[in-house]
Design a protein around this motif. Structure first.
Motif, PDB file in Angstrom:
ATOM      1  N   LEU A  60     -40.349 -85.612  53.290  1.00  0.00           N
ATOM      2  CA  LEU A  60     -40.080 -84.212  53.573  1.00  0.00           C
ATOM      3  C   LEU A  60     -41.373 -83.625  54.125  1.00  0.00           C
ATOM      4  N   PHE A  61     -41.325 -83.053  55.340  1.00  0.00           N
ATOM      5  CA  PHE A  61     -42.545 -82.578  55.980  1.00  0.00           C
ATOM      6  C   PHE A  61     -42.271 -81.389  56.875  1.00  0.00           C
ATOM      7  N   THR A  62     -43.344 -80.766  57.307  1.00  0.00           N
ATOM      8  CA  THR A  62     -43.280 -79.688  58.280  1.00  0.00           C
ATOM      9  C   THR A  62     -44.396 -79.905  59.294  1.00  0.00           C
ATOM     10  N   VAL A  63     -44.356 -79.179  60.383  1.00  0.00           N
ATOM     11  CA  VAL A  63     -45.399 -79.251  61.399  1.00  0.00           C
ATOM     12  C   VAL A  63     -46.014 -77.856  61.509  1.00  0.00           C
ATOM     13  N   ILE A  69     -48.846 -82.769  61.104  1.00  0.00           N
ATOM     14  CA  ILE A  69     -47.802 -83.064  60.122  1.00  0.00           C
ATOM     15  C   ILE A  69     -48.342 -82.701  58.740  1.00  0.00           C
ATOM     16  N   ILE A  70     -47.579 -81.923  57.999  1.00  0.00           N
ATOM     17  CA  ILE A  70     -47.932 -81.581  56.627  1.00  0.00           C
ATOM     18  C   ILE A  70     -46.859 -82.194  55.732  1.00  0.00           C
ATOM     19  N   ILE A  71     -47.229 -83.195  54.946  1.00  0.00           N
ATOM     20  CA  ILE A  71     -46.284 -83.858  54.049  1.00  0.00           C
ATOM     21  C   ILE A  71     -46.050 -82.962  52.843  1.00  0.00           C
ATOM     22  N   SER A  99     -39.211 -75.245  66.483  1.00  0.00           N
ATOM     23  CA  SER A  99     -38.476 -74.142  67.099  1.00  0.00           C
ATOM     24  C   SER A  99     -38.557 -72.882  66.238  1.00  0.00           C
ATOM     25  N   GLN A 100     -38.750 -73.051  64.928  1.00  0.00           N
ATOM     26  CA  GLN A 100     -38.909 -71.921  64.008  1.00  0.00           C
ATOM     27  C   GLN A 100     -40.121 -72.168  63.126  1.00  0.00           C
ATOM     28  N   HIS A 101     -40.791 -71.091  62.765  1.00  0.00           N
ATOM     29  CA  HIS A 101     -41.940 -71.194  61.861  1.00  0.00           C
ATOM     30  C   HIS A 101     -41.455 -71.659  60.491  1.00  0.00           C
ATOM     31  N   GLY A 102     -42.118 -72.656  59.916  1.00  0.00           N
ATOM     32  CA  GLY A 102     -41.763 -73.142  58.584  1.00  0.00           C
ATOM     33  C   GLY A 102     -40.582 -74.092  58.561  1.00  0.00           C
ATOM     34  N   GLU A 103     -40.217 -74.634  59.701  1.00  0.00           N
ATOM     35  CA  GLU A 103     -39.101 -75.580  59.777  1.00  0.00           C
ATOM     36  C   GLU A 103     -39.438 -76.833  58.967  1.00  0.00           C
TER      37      GLU A 103
END
Length: 115
Positions: A60-63, A69-71, A99-103
């Motif tokens: 589970l990660f975000t960019v 990449i932030i795991i 496409s969205q902040h915090g996706e």
């Protein structure tokens, strides 16, 4: 008056908690998935000593805005695999803008022992 403030605070906290819990992770794009597979590379894990022939994990990660990449979490029965994926992916740069902040993304990973 004090109890009204406490009620409003508790209600706001509950609302934020429910909103955060209901986020559904999405699959990463093909380009992002390919970049992550390249970052993972060939395993330096000592898989030969492990009993199973196949290992899996859900990452589970975000960019972030710096395209890193932030795991958020790695869910696997194998602690070595969790540590390996964290080390290989966390804070690595990719060519992806969300496409969205915090996706939040979910990437299933499967590693197979080569004989």
């Amino acid at each position: 008056m004090k109890s009204l403030k406490l009620f409003v605070f508790a209600f706001a906290l509950l609302t934020v908690h429910i909103a955060a819990a209901s986020t559904n992770p999405i699959k990463p794009t093909d380009e992002l998935r390919v970049e992550m597979v390249e970052l993972i590379g060939s395993s330096s894990l000592n898989i030969e000593e492990m009993s199973a022939d196949e290992f899996s994990a859900d990452v589970l990660f975000t960019v972030n805005s710096n395209q890193e990449i932030i795991i958020l979490s790695v869910d696997s029965e194998n602690d070595q695999l969790e540590n390996y994926l964290q080390r290989k992916l966390n804070y690595k740069k990719v060519n992806h803008r969300p496409s969205q902040h915090g996706e939040i993304y979910l990437l299933p990973v499967k590693m197979v022992k080569q004989l």
